[in-house]
Design a protein around this motif. Structure first.
Motif, PDB file in Angstrom:
ATOM      1  N   PHE A   1       0.814  -1.184   0.086  1.00 47.48           N
ATOM      2  CA  PHE A   1       0.083  -0.059  -0.129  1.00 47.48           C
ATOM      3  C   PHE A   1       0.859   1.224   0.003  1.00 47.48           C
ATOM      4  O   PHE A   1       1.773   1.307   0.581  1.00 47.48           O
ATOM      5  N   ILE A   2       0.077   2.348  -0.461  1.00 44.12           N
ATOM      6  CA  ILE A   2       0.762   3.677  -0.279  1.00 44.12           C
ATOM      7  C   ILE A   2      -0.432   4.718   0.504  1.00 44.12           C
ATOM      8  O   ILE A   2      -1.617   4.487  -0.195  1.00 44.12           O
ATOM      9  N   PHE A   3       0.071   5.103   1.637  1.00 41.32           N
ATOM     10  CA  PHE A   3      -0.947   6.176   2.068  1.00 41.32           C
ATOM     11  C   PHE A   3      -0.495   7.487   1.701  1.00 41.32           C
ATOM     12  O   PHE A   3       0.498   7.930   1.940  1.00 41.32           O
ATOM     13  N   TYR A   4      -1.442   8.392   0.925  1.00 39.84           N
ATOM     14  CA  TYR A   4      -1.368   9.726   0.606  1.00 39.84           C
ATOM     15  C   TYR A   4      -1.963  10.557   1.632  1.00 39.84           C
ATOM     16  O   TYR A   4      -3.034  10.360   1.684  1.00 39.84           O
ATOM     17  N   PHE A   5      -1.076  11.656   2.287  1.00 35.82           N
ATOM     18  CA  PHE A   5      -1.518  12.415   3.103  1.00 35.82           C
ATOM     19  C   PHE A   5      -0.634  13.862   3.150  1.00 35.82           C
ATOM     20  O   PHE A   5       0.401  13.654   2.696  1.00 35.82           O
ATOM     21  N   THR A   6      -1.389  14.787   3.423  1.00 34.72           N
ATOM     22  CA  THR A   6      -0.638  15.947   3.214  1.00 34.72           C
ATOM     23  C   THR A   6      -0.502  16.779   4.646  1.00 34.72           C
ATOM     24  O   THR A   6      -0.091  17.784   4.991  1.00 34.72           O
ATOM     25  N   GLY A   7      -0.928  15.991   6.018  1.00 31.26           N
ATOM     26  CA  GLY A   7      -0.869  16.300   7.158  1.00 31.26           C
ATOM     27  C   GLY A   7      -1.793  17.178   7.924  1.00 31.26           C
ATOM     28  O   GLY A   7      -2.809  17.327   6.982  1.00 31.26           O
ATOM     29  N   THR A   8      -1.879  17.370   9.149  1.00 34.69           N
ATOM     30  CA  THR A   8      -2.806  17.924   9.944  1.00 34.69           C
ATOM     31  C   THR A   8      -2.608  19.402   9.793  1.00 34.69           C
ATOM     32  O   THR A   8      -1.733  19.851   9.473  1.00 34.69           O
ATOM     33  N   HIS A   9      -3.841  20.074  10.265  1.00 29.38           N
ATOM     34  CA  HIS A   9      -3.472  21.629  10.247  1.00 29.38           C
ATOM     35  C   HIS A   9      -4.631  22.171  11.505  1.00 29.38           C
ATOM     36  O   HIS A   9      -5.274  21.501  11.902  1.00 29.38           O
ATOM     37  N   GLU A  10      -4.764  23.498  11.383  1.00 32.04           N
ATOM     38  CA  GLU A  10      -5.571  23.937  12.711  1.00 32.04           C
ATOM     39  C   GLU A  10      -7.025  23.623  12.402  1.00 32.04           C
ATOM     40  O   GLU A  10      -7.645  23.653  13.619  1.00 32.04           O
ATOM     41  N   ASP A  11      -7.375  23.316  11.412  1.00 27.74           N
ATOM     42  CA  ASP A  11      -8.946  22.936  11.170  1.00 27.74           C
ATOM     43  C   ASP A  11      -9.191  21.489  11.379  1.00 27.74           C
ATOM     44  O   ASP A  11     -10.182  21.000  10.972  1.00 27.74           O
ATOM     45  N   TYR A  12      -8.303  20.789  11.552  1.00 29.37           N
ATOM     46  CA  TYR A  12      -8.218  19.187  11.695  1.00 29.37           C
ATOM     47  C   TYR A  12      -9.520  18.828  12.654  1.00 29.37           C
ATOM     48  O   TYR A  12      -9.417  19.207  13.932  1.00 29.37           O
ATOM     49  N   HIS A  13     -10.500  18.180  12.419  1.00 26.09           N
ATOM     50  CA  HIS A  13     -11.580  17.547  13.152  1.00 26.09           C
ATOM     51  C   HIS A  13     -12.325  18.954  13.802  1.00 26.09           C
ATOM     52  O   HIS A  13     -12.675  18.822  15.086  1.00 26.09           O
ATOM     53  N   GLN A  14     -12.221  20.020  13.094  1.00 22.76           N
ATOM     54  CA  GLN A  14     -12.980  21.241  13.121  1.00 22.76           C
ATOM     55  C   GLN A  14     -14.058  21.753  12.353  1.00 22.76           C
ATOM     56  O   GLN A  14     -13.864  21.410  11.101  1.00 22.76           O
ATOM     57  N   PRO A  15     -15.081  22.474  12.892  1.00 22.65           N
ATOM     58  CA  PRO A  15     -15.940  23.149  11.823  1.00 22.65           C
ATOM     59  C   PRO A  15     -15.142  23.899  10.616  1.00 22.65           C
ATOM     60  O   PRO A  15     -15.682  24.356   9.741  1.00 22.65           O
ATOM     61  N   GLY A  16     -13.928  24.300  11.148  1.00 23.44           N
ATOM     62  CA  GLY A  16     -13.340  25.186  10.016  1.00 23.44           C
ATOM     63  C   GLY A  16     -12.999  24.387   8.876  1.00 23.44           C
ATOM     64  O   GLY A  16     -12.008  25.169   7.824  1.00 23.44           O
ATOM     65  N   ASP A  17     -12.687  23.058   8.678  1.00 27.83           N
ATOM     66  CA  ASP A  17     -12.459  22.307   7.423  1.00 27.83           C
ATOM     67  C   ASP A  17     -13.189  22.349   6.390  1.00 27.83           C
ATOM     68  O   ASP A  17     -14.400  21.684   6.083  1.00 27.83           O
ATOM     69  N   GLU A  18     -13.297  23.308   5.796  1.00 28.53           N
ATOM     70  CA  GLU A  18     -14.174  23.963   4.615  1.00 28.53           C
ATOM     71  C   GLU A  18     -13.805  23.890   3.158  1.00 28.53           C
ATOM     72  O   GLU A  18     -12.310  24.140   3.172  1.00 28.53           O
ATOM     73  N   ALA A  19     -14.499  23.628   2.183  1.00 29.20           N
ATOM     74  CA  ALA A  19     -13.989  23.404   0.918  1.00 29.20           C
ATOM     75  C   ALA A  19     -13.561  24.707   0.502  1.00 29.20           C
ATOM     76  O   ALA A  19     -12.557  24.582  -0.395  1.00 29.20           O
ATOM     77  N   TRP A  20     -13.648  25.768   0.685  1.00 26.03           N
ATOM     78  CA  TRP A  20     -12.980  27.060   0.205  1.00 26.03           C
ATOM     79  C   TRP A  20     -11.498  27.221   0.781  1.00 26.03           C
ATOM     80  O   TRP A  20     -10.572  28.086   0.049  1.00 26.03           O
ATOM     81  N   LYS A  21     -10.799  26.434   1.768  1.00 29.01           N
ATOM     82  CA  LYS A  21      -9.740  26.424   2.155  1.00 29.01           C
ATOM     83  C   LYS A  21      -8.791  25.456   1.304  1.00 29.01           C
ATOM     84  O   LYS A  21      -7.477  25.340   1.721  1.00 29.01           O
ATOM     85  N   ILE A  22      -9.244  24.658   0.358  1.00 22.59           N
ATOM     86  CA  ILE A  22      -8.561  23.514  -0.148  1.00 22.59           C
ATOM     87  C   ILE A  22      -7.687  24.004  -1.003  1.00 22.59           C
ATOM     88  O   ILE A  22      -8.140  25.259  -1.883  1.00 22.59           O
ATOM     89  N   ASP A  23      -6.576  23.777  -1.400  1.00 17.27           N
ATOM     90  CA  ASP A  23      -5.453  24.141  -2.340  1.00 17.27           C
ATOM     91  C   ASP A  23      -5.780  23.055  -3.692  1.00 17.27           C
ATOM     92  O   ASP A  23      -5.275  21.786  -3.537  1.00 17.27           O
ATOM     93  N   TYR A  24      -6.675  23.460  -4.551  1.00 14.04           N
ATOM     94  CA  TYR A  24      -7.239  22.409  -5.620  1.00 14.04           C
ATOM     95  C   TYR A  24      -6.130  22.244  -6.463  1.00 14.04           C
ATOM     96  O   TYR A  24      -6.131  21.172  -7.107  1.00 14.04           O
ATOM     97  N   ASP A  25      -5.023  23.173  -6.906  1.00 16.68           N
ATOM     98  CA  ASP A  25      -4.111  22.970  -7.792  1.00 16.68           C
ATOM     99  C   ASP A  25      -3.222  21.552  -7.382  1.00 16.68           C
ATOM    100  O   ASP A  25      -2.827  20.970  -8.216  1.00 16.68           O
ATOM    101  N   ARG A  26      -2.949  21.782  -6.280  1.00 16.23           N
ATOM    102  CA  ARG A  26      -1.622  20.869  -5.594  1.00 16.23           C
ATOM    103  C   ARG A  26      -2.669  19.572  -5.448  1.00 16.23           C
ATOM    104  O   ARG A  26      -2.096  18.549  -5.669  1.00 16.23           O
ATOM    105  N   MET A  27      -3.807  19.638  -5.023  1.00 17.26           N
ATOM    106  CA  MET A  27      -4.689  18.538  -4.809  1.00 17.26           C
ATOM    107  C   MET A  27      -4.786  17.548  -6.061  1.00 17.26           C
ATOM    108  O   MET A  27      -4.675  16.454  -6.286  1.00 17.26           O
ATOM    109  N   ALA A  28      -4.976  18.292  -7.226  1.00 16.03           N
ATOM    110  CA  ALA A  28      -5.128  17.692  -8.524  1.00 16.03           C
ATOM    111  C   ALA A  28      -3.923  17.213  -9.133  1.00 16.03           C
ATOM    112  O   ALA A  28      -3.948  15.885  -9.446  1.00 16.03           O
ATOM    113  N   MET A  29      -2.695  17.426  -8.428  1.00 16.90           N
ATOM    114  CA  MET A  29      -1.428  16.891  -8.884  1.00 16.90           C
ATOM    115  C   MET A  29      -1.186  15.632  -8.195  1.00 16.90           C
ATOM    116  O   MET A  29      -0.784  14.741  -8.661  1.00 16.90           O
ATOM    117  N   ILE A  30      -1.667  15.690  -7.030  1.00 16.07           N
ATOM    118  CA  ILE A  30      -1.533  14.348  -5.872  1.00 16.07           C
ATOM    119  C   ILE A  30      -2.641  13.442  -6.550  1.00 16.07           C
ATOM    120  O   ILE A  30      -2.087  12.193  -6.751  1.00 16.07           O
TER     121      ILE A  30
END
Length: 523
Positions: free
Chosen positions: A468-497
């Motif tokens: 297996f390979i597990f792909y992950f970019t790490g935790t952040h201040e909104d991990y398991h918080q209501p602030g984990d919102e779609a507008w905060k995503i880096d879609y360009d890098r996400m598409a690369m991954i």
């Protein structure tokens, strides 16, 4: 003539061993930031109510995914029967979980048979303890109470087998520290673990009250080890305040917490929990692009992500919905785009030689339950025929502690620890397709204190010897918080991954030999 035939055969074999990179790149390019965002803004909307396992939001999310696969034309591979020709149910793998709802929790600490502290958690009374992990013991018979000092390392110095163990935890301790204490106590056979944090407070009382009627989800007749355990099951774990811990240890003769003697306190502790068992329906979502090679189509590359999140936290003021855009909306919608790329290749006559299975599992946040059900209870493909699992969990945000040079990055876990072959495939795809992502192995260790190695669904495939390979970019201040919102995503890098995952799956699906289990060892 014979020489020419041999040369032709060698050329054909080399071609089979090395999938066409330009063809791979053609379908990689179909994975775009705008399409990822189009899915994620819906998938992480408040309407999904945080997608808590077994709740309506999670079940609606599963049906959203099934509908998307049906629209793409990707074939279903679930187990639910169709009620009519266009039913999306065949994409679902329904199963039941059980929850033991807590109605009353009574804890008694005694010395020589006489109670020195009693606490009752029930309607109208919060008590001094809040349950946080594990299942309460079925037997309320008192057991020895052992004091182990501060932190997980202190557990090494005392015998806790068959006992309840009291540990002082740093109030600022993170999840990894608590996890380390759980693992250490479980490995040494503790019956239960009591973590004394800050003084008993209104917040602790509120947490205790919220525990009523909110039991831990598990697979029925659950006998499997949990993902953090080194031996035995999760010990039953409670939070309490340091003032309560001081009161308990004073009954054992301690002047204060700092000078309390480690080891058996001479006290006994009993836990009497009244619970009600509730059945909870849920489902995984499973779709497949069938392989084109008659000899290899019965082998599978699994690409996985968890579809659930942690729901609504009614104790918060303001926004209470944990939308989970990164965790794991990012992995979930990446699977949709990867599947669409494979399906387009198939329609163009360039389908993968091995079959590719797209697996969205539920219950990850409850203990990797959906992947455990798939791998241990109802594998919809023979596990011996699974070439690899590529698992995506949180690839949309930036880890503030990432120490690279600012280039696009992703943490990869597993890879050479279980298969040097799969690690080489990942690195080759990254270089040959010009992605040039920093494939960081910062957390790629079974000994990493964060234990990311064990904290997502690849675990339930790795334990069966599946690379297996597990792909992950790490935790952040909104991990398991209501602030984990779609507008905060880096879609360009996400598409690369997502393109990297697609390319890795493409190569594994099209190469003659599957990755060998050849690394330093998963277990």
């Amino acid at each position: 003539m014979r020489r020419l035939l041999l040369l032709a055969f060698a050329a054909a074999s080399a071609s089979a061993q090395t999938p066409d990179v330009s063809l791979m790149q053609r379908y990689q390019a179909t994975i775009t930031p705008s399409e990822l965002a189009g899915h994620l803004y819906v998938y992480a909307d408040d309407y999904m109510a945080g997608r808590e396992t077994g709740r309506p939001g999670q079940r609606f999310a599963a049906r959203y995914l099934a509908g998307q696969y049906q629209t793409m034309g990707v074939q279903p591979h679930g187990t639910a029967p169709a009620a009519h020709p266009y039913d999306i149910a065949p994409y679902l793998q329904p199963f039941m979980l059980e929850r033991n709802d807590l109605g009353r929790l009574s804890i008694t600490v005694s010395r020589g048979g006489a109670p020195v502290l009693q606490s009752v958690l029930a309607d109208g009374s919060a008590g001094s303890f809040a349950p946080v992990a594990g299942a309460p013991p079925a037997d309320p018979t008192p057991a020895h109470l052992v004091f182990a000092g501060t932190g997980a390392a202190a557990l090494d110095a005392v015998d806790v087998a068959g006992a309840y163990v009291l540990v002082l935890a740093d109030p600022a301790a993170g999840r990894s520290d608590v996890s380390a204490m759980l693992r250490a106590a479980g490995a040494k056979g503790a019956l239960g673990l009591i973590l004394a944090t800050e003084p008993t407070s209104a917040a602790l009382h509120e947490r205790a009250v919220r525990a009523l009627g909110a039991g831990r989800l598990a697979l029925p007749a659950d006998s499997a080890s949990g993902p953090f355990e080194a031996g035995g099951r999760f010990p039953y774990t409670l939070f309490t305040g340091r003032d309560t811990a001081a009161e308990i240890l004073a009954a054992a003769g301690a002047v204060d917490l700092a000078t309390a003697t480690l080891g058996d306190t001479g006290l006994m502790l009993s836990v009497d929990a009244q619970t009600a068992r509730v059945s909870v329906p849920t489902e995984n979502v499973v779709a497949m692009v069938e392989g084109s090679d008659p000899a290899l189509k019965n082998e599978f590359v699994i690409v996985s992500a968890h579809l659930d999140h942690i729901g609504i936290d009614s104790s918060l003021t303001g926004d209470q919905i944990n939308n989970g855009a990164d965790d794991d909306g990012s992995g979930t919608v990446s699977l949709l785009e990867i599947a669409e790329a494979f399906q387009q290749a198939k329609m163009d006559g360039h389908g993968p030689r091995r079959s590719v299975l797209f697996l969205h599992v539920t219950g990850e946040e409850k203990g990797l339950l959906g992947s455990e059900y798939f791998a241990d209870r109802e594998p919809l493909v023979p596990l011996a025929n699974v070439a690899a699992d590529l698992n995506i969990d949180m690839i949309g945000r930036h880890d503030p502690t990432y120490d690279g040079a600012g280039s696009p990055y992703v943490y990869i876990l597993g890879s050479e620890l279980i298969s040097t072959d799969i690690d080489a495939v990942s690195a080759r795809v990254n270089a040959e397709t010009g992605l040039n992502i920093d494939l960081s192995k910062r957390f790629n260790s079974a000994d990493d204190p964060n234990q990311f190695f064990r904290r997502s669904d690849h675990w339930n495939f790795g334990k069966h010897g599946i690379p297996f390979i597990f792909y992950f970019t790490g935790t952040h201040e909104d991990y398991h918080q209501p602030g984990d919102e779609a507008w905060k995503i880096d879609y360009d890098r996400m598409a690369m991954i997502a393109r990297l995952v697609f390319g890795t799956a493409w190569e594994i699906a099209n190469t003659d030999a599957r990755p060998a289990v050849s690394g330093t060892g998963f277990n």
